[in-house]
Design a protein around this motif. Structure first.
Motif, PDB file in Angstrom:
ATOM      1  N   LEU A  75       0.806  -1.218   0.000  1.00 45.31           N
ATOM      2  CA  LEU A  75       0.000   0.000   0.000  1.00 45.31           C
ATOM      3  C   LEU A  75       0.842   1.272   0.000  1.00 45.31           C
ATOM      4  O   LEU A  75       0.294   2.373  -0.101  1.00 45.31           O
ATOM      5  N   LYS A  76       2.162   1.122   0.125  1.00 46.68           N
ATOM      6  CA  LYS A  76       3.030   2.294   0.054  1.00 46.68           C
ATOM      7  C   LYS A  76       3.337   2.678  -1.396  1.00 46.68           C
ATOM      8  O   LYS A  76       3.937   3.717  -1.646  1.00 46.68           O
ATOM      9  N   ARG A  81      -2.082   1.296  -3.920  1.00 46.11           N
ATOM     10  CA  ARG A  81      -3.249   2.074  -3.488  1.00 46.11           C
ATOM     11  C   ARG A  81      -4.346   2.039  -4.539  1.00 46.11           C
ATOM     12  O   ARG A  81      -5.535   1.991  -4.209  1.00 46.11           O
ATOM     13  N   TYR A  98      -5.253   0.773  12.080  1.00 43.01           N
ATOM     14  CA  TYR A  98      -3.935   1.384  11.988  1.00 43.01           C
ATOM     15  C   TYR A  98      -3.698   2.368  13.133  1.00 43.01           C
ATOM     16  O   TYR A  98      -4.653   2.907  13.722  1.00 43.01           O
ATOM     17  N   ARG A 105      -1.863   8.345   5.447  1.00 46.96           N
ATOM     18  CA  ARG A 105      -0.611   8.243   4.690  1.00 46.96           C
ATOM     19  C   ARG A 105      -0.689   7.166   3.611  1.00 46.96           C
ATOM     20  O   ARG A 105      -0.068   7.292   2.554  1.00 46.96           O
ATOM     21  N   LEU A 106      -1.476   6.131   3.872  1.00 47.05           N
ATOM     22  CA  LEU A 106      -1.610   5.046   2.901  1.00 47.05           C
ATOM     23  C   LEU A 106      -2.732   5.298   1.888  1.00 47.05           C
ATOM     24  O   LEU A 106      -2.962   4.478   0.995  1.00 47.05           O
TER      25      LEU A 106
END
Length: 407
Positions: A75-76, A81, A98, A105-106
Motif C-alpha cells: 500500500l506504500k 493504493r 492502523y 498516509r496510505l
C-alpha cells in the motif's frame, strides 16, 4: 444454504486480534472478506501465541482469519493504493485498526474512500479513541484492562490487581465492532447511506462494566476488595472460587440458611442474606472455604444441585472440550486445512435457522487469493503479472517462508 451476509464484501486491513476477529465473524456469516496484508504477511502470522506454531500458519493467525481471502499488497506504492481503491469501489465494508495517521498516509482514510464509494461502511478501531490526549498510546490488551478499572474488582485486598486470563479487551472490542458493522449495514439498507464507524478498546471495555460502574457512579458504592479472594466487589458473600478435596469449584451467593445445611454450619442459619453477606463478607467466605475443602467437587456439586444453589466446577480447557453440553451445542467446529491438517476451533456464538454461519475456507496463506481478487475486480492477467513482477502484489509461493519468519 448461504449465510446472512452472502453478497457483501468486506475489505479487512486490520492486524492482531480485535479487527481480524471482527472481520472473521462477518466472514462466518457469509461475507466475502478480503484480507489486505503486506507482501510479507500480516504481523500476526509471525507472532506465535503460547508458542503454538503451525506447519505454515501460526495458530493465532489461523484462529482469527478463517473465511477470508488473502490479497498481499504494497500500500506504500501508488499502484498498490490503486488496487485497494478499485477493490473498495466494489465493497460494502472497510475495516482498519492502523495507528493514528497511518490510514491517511496510505490513502485509505475515510474521506478518501468515501469519495470512491459513498455507500461504504468504514470501521476504524483504535485503542483509546480517534483523538484526545491518549490517541497515540499503544492499544494493548493488558494496558486497557488495567486502565478500565476491572482489575481492581476481583481478588483480595492487598494483593496485586488481577487481569483476566484471556485477551478480554481485544475480544470485547471485536464483538463491539462486529455489532457496529451490522447496525451500519442495516442503516445503509434502509437509507443507502454509508458512514464512518469508530470503535475504541477503552470504551468497549468500560461499557462492558455497565452494571458495576453504575453501582459506583449512581449508587455511590465504593469499589473495595475484601481480605478474602472474593470474586466481585459488588456481590455479597460467599461468592468466588473454593478449593475442594480434588480440585476447585465456584459458589454464587447462596441463601445462607440453605448453605448452613449443606456445609453443616448451624451458625449461618439465622443470618440475613444481604446484611450479613456484606458486613461479614470475609468471615462467611472463610467459613465456607474451611468446609468445602473437606469434600470432592462431585460430592459438593450433587448437594448444591439438589438444594438448587448456584454452584459449578472450575474447568480446564480439556474439561471444556470434553463437556457433553459443549458437544451437544456444536460449540467447536472442525475442518480440513490444506497446510495445517485437521483443525478444531471454537465456532459461532449465534444460530440462524435459515442462514447459518459456516466455515467455507480456513485461514489463507499470504497472497493466496491475490490473483483471484484482482481478476474479479477487472484487472486482466497481464496487469496482474506486471504488479506481481513490480513487487506491488504478492501471490502464494509454492514454498512459503516457515512459520515464525517475517521474511
Amino acid at each position: 444454504m448461504s449465510g446472512v451476509l452472502d453478497g457483501f464484501r468486506v475489505v479487512d486491513c486490520s492486524i492482531a486480534m480485535a479487527g481480524p476477529f471482527a472481520a472473521q465473524r462477518l466472514g462466518d456469516l457469509g461475507a466475502d472478506v478480503v484480507k489486505v496484508e503486506p507482501i510479507t504477511g500480516e504481523w500476526q502470522r509471525h507472532a506465535s501465541a503460547g508458542g503454538a506454531n503451525g506447519n505454515r500458519i501460526n495458530v493465532s493467525f489461523l484462529s482469527l482469519n478463517r473465511n477470508k481471502r488473502s490479497l498481499a499488497l504494497n500500500l506504500k506504492d501508488d499502484d498498490g493504493r490503486a488496487v485497494v481503491h478499485r477493490l473498495v469501489a466494489e465493497s460494502d465494508v472497510f475495516l482498519q485498526n492502523y495507528r493514528p495517521g497511518v490510514a491517511a498516509r496510505l490513502g485509505v482514510d475515510y474521506d478518501t474512500l468515501r469519495a470512491i464509494n459513498p455507500s461504504l461502511v468504514y470501521v476504524s478501531i483504535s485503542g483509546y479513541g480517534e483523538d484526545g490526549p491518549y490517541r497515540d498510546r499503544p492499544g494493548q490488551d493488558l494496558l486497557l484492562q488495567a486502565m478500565s478499572g476491572a482489575m481492581l474488582s476481583t481478588g483480595a485486598a492487598g494483593q496485586p490487581p488481577q487481569p483476566a486470563g484471556q485477551y478480554i479487551a481485544d475480544a470485547v472490542t471485536a464483538s463491539t465492532a462486529f455489532e457496529a458493522v451490522l447496525a451500519a449495514l442495516l442503516h445503509r439498507e434502509r437509507t443507502g447511506e454509508g458512514q464512518l464507524v469508530t470503535v475504541n478498546m477503552l470504551d468497549a471495555l468500560t461499557t462492558l462494566q455497565m452494571q458495576e460502574l453504575s453501582v459506583f457512579t449512581v449508587g455511590g458504592v465504593p469499589q473495595e476488595r475484601s481480605a478474602q479472594p472474593h470474586a466481585h466487589v459488588y456481590i455479597r458473600s460467599p461468592y468466588g472460587t473454593f478449593r475442594t478435596a480434588d480440585g476447585w469449584m465456584v459458589i454464587a451467593f447462596p441463601p445462607l440458611g440453605v448453605l448452613s445445611e449443606i456445609i453443616d454450619d448451624p451458625s449461618l442459619a439465622g443470618l440475613d442474606d444481604e446484611k450479613a453477606g456484606w458486613e461479614m463478607r470475609d468471615e462467611l467466605f472463610a467459613r465456607t472455604a474451611e468446609r468445602i475443602v473437606t469434600g470432592t467437587t462431585a460430592d459438593w456439586m450433587a448437594q448444591f444441585d439438589r438444594a438448587g444453589v448456584w454452584a459449578g466446577p472450575v474447568y480446564s480447557y480439556q474439561d471444556l472440550v470434553d463437556d457433553p453440553q459443549i458437544a451437544h451445542n456444536g460449540t467447536f467446529v472442525e475442518y480440513d486445512h490444506p497446510t495445517e491438517g485437521r483443525v478444531k476451533t471454537p465456532g459461532f456464538p449465534y444460530r440462524f435457522a435459515k442462514t447459518p454461519a459456516s466455515v467455507r475456507r480456513g485461514a489463507p496463506q499470504t497472497g493466496e487469493h491475490s490473483r483471484e481478487v484482482l481478476t474479479a475486480i477487472g484487472y486482466d492477467p497481464a496487469d496482474v503479472d506486471r504488479l506481481v513482477d513490480a513487487g506491488v502484489v504478492g501471490q502464494l509461493d509454492d514454498t512459503p517462508d516457515p512459520v515464525g519468519s517475517p521474511s
